[in-house]
Design an enzyme around this catalytic site. Structure first.
Site, PDB file in Angstrom:
ATOM      1  N   CYS A   1      -1.739   5.879  15.275  1.00 18.47           N
ATOM      2  CA  CYS A   1      -1.876   6.589  13.994  1.00 18.47           C
ATOM      3  C   CYS A   1      -3.256   6.464  13.356  1.00 18.47           C
ATOM      4  O   CYS A   1      -3.519   7.091  12.335  1.00 18.47           O
ATOM      5  CB  CYS A   1      -0.821   6.095  13.007  1.00 18.47           C
ATOM      6  SG  CYS A   1       0.834   6.260  13.671  1.00 18.47           S
TER       7      CYS A   1
ATOM      8  N   CYS B   1      -1.740   1.647   8.968  1.00 19.80           N
ATOM      9  CA  CYS B   1      -1.157   0.839  10.039  1.00 19.80           C
ATOM     10  C   CYS B   1      -1.080   1.729  11.283  1.00 19.80           C
ATOM     11  O   CYS B   1      -1.236   2.945  11.182  1.00 19.80           O
ATOM     12  CB  CYS B   1       0.245   0.374   9.656  1.00 19.80           C
ATOM     13  SG  CYS B   1       1.354   1.756   9.233  1.00 19.80           S
TER      14      CYS B   1
END
Length: 417
Positions: free
Chosen positions: A81, A401
């Site tokens: 991500c 994250c």
């Protein structure tokens, strides 16, 4: 090193409009908006997560499709991500090292058309069949194929090292930090409400219209859907059944989208007559245990990047954090505000402190705007720059994250107006 401009196509719920991976040539929007001469760009870096074999170096394909010079090299990075964060910081590195003056960094994800593989048994048989020389050998191999060979292998948003899906991990994290279902639903509703308001007020300046081939031109994100807590409470747990607290309503949804940013050395930007939006300052990457701390990247990265820059939380005017799950955001908030967590897990004397909500993701976040895995990082950075200008702040902090227990944080400073 400055950001001259940043754009993205509308983030769309996957399966709704996009069908073809070749659609993703977002960089064209950047060319149109900045009128940057195509041959001025020294390098192109793109991030993506679920790669299509035919376009494994999607940066190069996007560059050629968008009309950049075929003399401009391009490569693709992947870091779950935070792939477009990695694309941006790779660009920063190229400029800082004096290798380049102008870099386009971006990211792309198309969840509507993920590659689905044959089963391993079938793949092995097909490859062996390729090498078979006689009809007899070929027929012997074909006769060994069984019905279960035809079961496809679907990509999963799961950790290779632990085999746990990210949603399951988010549910455990929410439980570990005692975050209730109601708190998660309230946070998700906040994200959707703020995104809707920002959209209606025309604040999402990075969005450029996108013509979906064979369909209409899309001008805005289509996943923003403010509901009510009552409606949200009716949904069943999505991962840990029947007692889990993570649902479809308080998680980010599968999204198609692409983003791109024009990065330059300040000297080059001014020489070309551009007015930069922001400086990209210090950044850090962090890694933790992918089992129990999979989604705590922002907690670890934030104090590190602040120390590097000699700043404190009080100096930050704008926070833009990636919202994978409402529970993940709230768990990070609690961890950042805990001396015990800082001392026992991070080896720090005291907590860094939680970001104040009035400065935090005030134009919505990934829960509402959507989260194309490879494209979110650039959205965070350009949103921080736009918010700093609108709100009159100086420093913005972006953080995210990522799968593998990794994380990223970077400081964005408003360019003097």
């Amino acid at each position: 090193i400055v950001v001259v401009e940043g754009v993205r196509i509308p983030f769309l719920q996957s399966g709704k409009l996009m069908e073809d991976r070749s659609l993703m040539v977002e960089a064209r929007g950047l060319l149109n908006r900045t009128s940057v001469p195509r041959d001025v760009v020294d390098y192109i870096v793109y991030g993506t997560v679920i790669q299509e074999v035919k376009t494994s170096n999607v940066a190069r394909e996007a560059a050629l499709g968008a009309g950049f010079s075929d003399k401009t090299p391009a490569h693709t990075v992947t870091m779950a991500c935070i792939s477009s964060n990695q694309a941006m910081t790779t660009g920063i590195g190229l400029i800082a090292a004096g290798q380049c003056d102008v870099v386009v960094a971006g990211g792309v994800e198309l969840m509507s058309d993920v590659p689905i593989r044959h089963s391993r048994k079938m793949r092995k048989t097909m490859l062996t069949l390729n090498r078979a020389k006689t009809i007899g050998q070929k027929l012997a191999l074909i006769s060994k194929i069984r019905p279960d060979y035809f079961a496809p292998e679907l990509p999963a948003v799961a950790e290779f090292s632990t085999s746990e899906t990210m949603g399951h991990s988010a549910d455990r994290l929410a439980a570990a930090f005692a975050i209730s279902r109601v708190e998660q639903d309230e946070y998700a509703l906040r994200s959707h409400t703020l995104a809707k308001k920002a959209q209606e007020e025309g604040l999402l300046l990075d969005v450029v219209p996108f013509k979906v081939p064979g369909k209409d031109t899309v001008t805005k994100d289509n996943g923003i859907r403010p509901s009510s807590l009552e409606q949200m409470s009716k949904l069943k747990p999505a991962f840990v059944k029947p007692y889990g607290t993570v649902t479809a309503a308080n998680s980010s949804f599968l999204t198609d989208g692409a983003s791109a940013m024009l990065l330059m050395s300040e000297e080059k930007a001014l020489a070309l007559g551009y007015k930069p939006k922001a400086y990209l300052r210090d950044f850090v990457y962090v890694s933790q245990d992918p089992k129990d701390q999979l989604l705590l990247g922002p907690t670890y990265a934030t104090p590190k990047v602040l120390e590097k820059a000699g700043l404190t939380m009080a100096d930050i005017d704008v926070f833009e954090f990636h919202e994978a799950f409402a529970g993940q955001i709230l768990a990070n908030m609690k961890a950042m505000d805990s001396d015990w967590f800082a001392q026992n897990y991070m080896g720090r004397k005291s907590k860094v402190g939680a970001p104040p909500l009035e400065k935090f993701n005030t134009w919505g976040g990934s829960l509402s705007l959507g989260h194309p895995f490879g494209a979110t990082g650039c959205r965070l950075a350009i949103t921080a720059a736009h918010r700093l200008k609108k709100e009159g702040g100086q420093y913005g902090l972006i953080a995210a994250c990522a799968a593998g227990g990794q994380g990223h944080a970077m400081l964005v400073e408003l360019y003097p107006q």
